[in-house]
Scaffold this motif. Structure first.
Motif, PDB file in Angstrom:
ATOM      1  N   PHE A  55       1.368  -1.298   0.122  1.00 51.50           N
ATOM      2  CA  PHE A  55       0.630  -0.100  -0.048  1.00 51.50           C
ATOM      3  C   PHE A  55       0.594   1.224  -0.037  1.00 51.50           C
ATOM      4  O   PHE A  55       1.036   2.351   1.411  1.00 51.50           O
ATOM      5  CB  PHE A  55      -0.717   0.316   1.580  1.00 51.50           C
ATOM      6  CG  PHE A  55      -1.685  -0.998   0.863  1.00 51.50           C
ATOM      7  CD1 PHE A  55      -3.205  -0.921   0.319  1.00 51.50           C
ATOM      8  CD2 PHE A  55      -2.177  -1.802   1.476  1.00 51.50           C
ATOM      9  CE1 PHE A  55      -4.125  -1.804   0.092  1.00 51.50           C
ATOM     10  CE2 PHE A  55      -3.051  -3.185   1.348  1.00 51.50           C
ATOM     11  CZ  PHE A  55      -3.763  -3.074   0.257  1.00 51.50           C
ATOM     12  N   PRO A  56       1.551   1.177  -1.317  1.00 55.78           N
ATOM     13  CA  PRO A  56       1.841   2.524  -0.469  1.00 55.78           C
ATOM     14  C   PRO A  56       1.526   4.181  -1.518  1.00 55.78           C
ATOM     15  O   PRO A  56       0.068   3.471  -1.097  1.00 55.78           O
ATOM     16  CB  PRO A  56       3.246   2.784  -2.813  1.00 55.78           C
ATOM     17  CG  PRO A  56       2.537   1.620  -3.266  1.00 55.78           C
ATOM     18  CD  PRO A  56       1.577   0.672  -2.508  1.00 55.78           C
ATOM     19  N   ASN A  57       1.702   4.812  -0.415  1.00 55.25           N
ATOM     20  CA  ASN A  57       0.783   5.965  -0.975  1.00 55.25           C
ATOM     21  C   ASN A  57       1.415   6.985  -1.866  1.00 55.25           C
ATOM     22  O   ASN A  57       2.099   7.843  -2.115  1.00 55.25           O
ATOM     23  CB  ASN A  57       1.054   7.462   0.323  1.00 55.25           C
ATOM     24  CG  ASN A  57      -0.017   8.494   0.334  1.00 55.25           C
ATOM     25  OD1 ASN A  57      -0.283   8.519  -1.210  1.00 55.25           O
ATOM     26  ND2 ASN A  57       0.207   9.421   1.372  1.00 55.25           N
ATOM     27  N   LEU A  58       0.779   6.537  -2.977  1.00 53.43           N
ATOM     28  CA  LEU A  58       0.819   6.850  -4.586  1.00 53.43           C
ATOM     29  C   LEU A  58       1.013   8.246  -4.898  1.00 53.43           C
ATOM     30  O   LEU A  58       1.915   8.974  -5.573  1.00 53.43           O
ATOM     31  CB  LEU A  58      -0.137   6.772  -5.180  1.00 53.43           C
ATOM     32  CG  LEU A  58      -0.447   5.067  -5.585  1.00 53.43           C
ATOM     33  CD1 LEU A  58      -1.812   5.052  -6.552  1.00 53.43           C
ATOM     34  CD2 LEU A  58       0.635   4.448  -5.896  1.00 53.43           C
ATOM     35  N   LEU A  59      -0.163   9.113  -4.170  1.00 49.32           N
ATOM     36  CA  LEU A  59       0.524  10.572  -4.227  1.00 49.32           C
ATOM     37  C   LEU A  59       1.827  10.941  -3.504  1.00 49.32           C
ATOM     38  O   LEU A  59       2.396  12.479  -3.657  1.00 49.32           O
ATOM     39  CB  LEU A  59      -1.105  11.609  -3.518  1.00 49.32           C
ATOM     40  CG  LEU A  59      -1.781  11.499  -4.316  1.00 49.32           C
ATOM     41  CD1 LEU A  59      -3.694  11.711  -4.096  1.00 49.32           C
ATOM     42  CD2 LEU A  59      -1.493  11.906  -5.847  1.00 49.32           C
TER      43      LEU A  59
END
Lengths: 560, 73
Positions: free
Chosen positions: B45-49
């Protein structure tokens, strides 16, 4: 489309798993607080013993459930990054308050509750228990406020410079009618679930002929608490129906399987839907232009069978037994706001009045001919789709003009965006039918929730009657009914959320953002993998919880 | 003040020592949090933004998503 499906499935799985624990935490802690209050006020030792037993059950549930909600926040950042940015501080503020205030409060006082029995005074311990209950309730408040905002956006304005919503009125967000009603309805549903669980486990003790006093005391308290909570639950359920009728008419139509609206619509107490009914296929124009007989004829193939309470849906939705309730096809064709302005049931559409700071060009809306004296205005969804596309293009134009420092073009684009922003989300749809939720799932979930809600009222009344007659142990089959009501309480609770969330599809933010625009650009396979990973993890956690909980229950009061 | 802090410390220390069921529950909590924060978040779950540099870049990314590639049909 696959990534939208799997992201939704993943979110539903996580939220559903989280919701297994939350209602019992909220419901049980209130009952424990009341038991402890009885112990402190009356000095009756058996209430302390009861409170301590239920605290163990609470502890298991709390420990397994705690922090599972955080996974939802991970998913916002990864799977729903467009949405996370677009909502801005509207969603962030309530969740931040939840994290800082409510969770902190809950965590501090829960320690006093478990460690403090012989270390702090009775009254301080009681205060800690009530504050834990208050913390759990406040946690729910902020989450539900955020959810209610998605159902009825209020107190915000969209800033095209940042592409985010900015909160302009915190109190409008907090005290939105949907938020308040949703909060009370959800909390009381947790109280009912907690009461059913306490009655069910107590029934097990009576079946095993153990801890009879504790079991009967707990049953009495849970039945009274459950009955009072049910009264509020029914009252707020009614409030919910009115809110949905005003702000999410498509959801109401799906809840009732109403494809073609009419005046004086009956409430389907229960029915079996025919498969394969498609929206919009039965008519090309509005039901209210054609009259009730035509609507009845068009609706005749929707159900295999149904039991209907005449005029009830019109009354529940608009407090007028003869009010026009729009069906799915009416909303698609743009006829759902045309109630008689002179009628007390007259309402305006949510997209006409509920979204602040939007410039609306009502002059272009379609005035309906007044077959029943009404003169409302509405837009067909095809037109909302066109306007939504204009809004999306205007946002792109605004961004380009800003990069080129062309202020005249910026003003033009901004005006176009503002005047069409109320339809922004529709611009992502390619067909009006995409604005229709899953009707069978919404319909059956709604009816399961309502039927079980009333069944629990009967259960509480029967429990109270048998306790009054002192004959509860004699009816073993009823004790089994009480025990097996536990999974039914969870089914009702989950069904309620399915109605709320599936019923509002395709929207993550009503009318402004559909799931297909909210989702991140991810590989569907990766999301599918995490879905199955979560399914395995959650199954293990749930199995562990059930094993520990059942062990706690089965060893309690057992003579060794 | 020191006495208060000491009594708070002993309250928690004694409480944790006296736990029975609580020990098992704490083990579950710690395993769960480890899975969530050491495995799920960094790996899945990388924080895309959050990877983008500053709010300007995030705004540009979301505008592009919403106006060009926002529809996943």
């Amino acid at each position: 489309m696959e990534v939208v499906f799997w992201s939704r499935m993943q979110f539903a799985l996580t939220a559903g798993f989280h919701w297994i624990f939350v209602p019992l935490t909220i419901g049980l802690i209130m009952l424990i607080a009341v038991m402890e209050t009885l112990y402190v006020c009356r000095g009756e030792e058996h209430w302390k013993r009861s409170a301590k037993f239920w605290m163990n059950i609470f502890a298991v549930n709390f420990a397994v459930g705690v922090a599972t909600g955080l996974i939802l926040e991970f998913e916002f950042g990864t799977n729903w990054s467009n949405y996370s940015w677009f909502v801005g501080d509207i969603f962030g503020a309530p969740l931040a308050i939840e994290g800082i205030l409510a969770f902190f409060m809950e965590s501090v006082f829960i320690a006093v509750m478990f460690f403090g029995w012989n270390r702090v005074s009775k009254r301080f311990h009681l205060a800690a228990t009530w504050l834990t209950a208050l913390g759990a309730t406040l946690s729910a408040l902020w989450i539900l406020v955020a959810n209610a905002w998605m159902q009825l956006p209020a107190g915000m304005t969209f800033n095209p410079d940042t592409v985010r919503h900015e909160m302009t009125d915190f109190w409008a967000v907090l005290f939105s009618p949907v938020a308040m009603n949703k909060f009370v309805h959800t909390i009381t549903s947790c109280y009912v679930l907690g009461s059913v669980v306490v009655i069910g486990i107590s029934a097990w003790f009576l079946l095993k002929k153990r801890e009879a006093q504790m079991a009967k005391n707990s049953m009495l308290l849970a039945a009274v608490f459950g009955l009072l909570s049910s009264a509020v639950l029914i009252f707020t359920g009614d409030g919910s129906a009115q809110q949905v009728a005003r702000h999410q008419p498509m959801k109401l139509a799906a809840m009732e399987g109403l494809y073609n609206g009419k005046n004086g619509v009956g409430l389907v107490a229960f029915g079996v839907l025919r498969p394969g009914v498609e929206p919009g296929e039965r008519q090309a124009s509005c039901s209210r232009h054609k009259g009730n007989a035509a609507a009845d004829a068009q609706n005749s193939n929707v159900f295999w069978w149904k039991l209907e309470l005449p005029n009830m849906l019109s009354w529940l939705a608009f407090r007028d037994g003869n009010a026009f309730v729009p069906g799915i096809n009416d909303i698609i064709n743009g006829c759902h706001c045309g109630l008689d302005p002179q009628s007390p049931a007259y309402i305006k559409c949510s997209f006409h009045q509920e979204i602040p700071n939007q410039v609306r060009d009502d002059s272009t809306l379609h005035p309906l001919p007044p077959p029943d004296g009404g003169g409302g205005k509405t837009l067909p969804l095809s037109e909302r789709i066109s306007r939504g596309k204009l809004a999306i293009h205007a946002l792109a134009d605004y961004t380009q003009a800003k990069q080129a420092a062309d202020s005249a073009a910026m003003r033009t684009a901004r005006a176009a965006l503002d005047s069409n922003f109320a339809h922004f989300g529709y611009g992502y749809l390619s067909h009006p039918n995409q604005a229709v939720p899953n009707v069978p799932l919404t319909f059956y979930s709604f009816h399961i929730m309502v039927i079980l809600g009333f069944a629990f009222v009967a259960l509480f009344v029967v429990v109270l009657f048998l306790l009054y007659k002192k004959t509860v142990e004699k009816y073993r089959w009823l004790l089994y009914v009480m025990l097996w009501s536990i999974p039914l309480a969870y089914l009702a609770s989950m069904s309620g959320w399915i109605v709320a969330e599936v019923g509002r599809q395709p929207w993550v933010i009503q009318d402004l953002m559909p799931t297909m625009a909210a989702v991140s650009r991810l590989e569907a396979g990766a999301v599918k993998l995490t879905f199955f990973l979560f399914a395995a993890l959650f199954t293990v956690l749930l199995t562990v919880e059930l094993r520990i909980m059942l062990k706690q229950i089965s060893k309690y009061g057992k003579k060794t | 003040m020191l006495r208060l802090l000491r009594s708070i410390y002993s309250f928690y220390a004694d409480g944790f020592r006296a736990m029975t069921l609580g020990r098992t529950l704490w083990v579950i909590i710690l395993i769960k949090l480890s899975i969530m924060f050491l495995i799920l978040r960094p790996l899945l779950f990388p924080n895309l933004l959050g990877r983008l540099d500053g709010d300007k870049a995030r705004t540009e990314h979301v505008v592009k998503e919403l106006t060009e590639g926002g529809t996943r049909q």
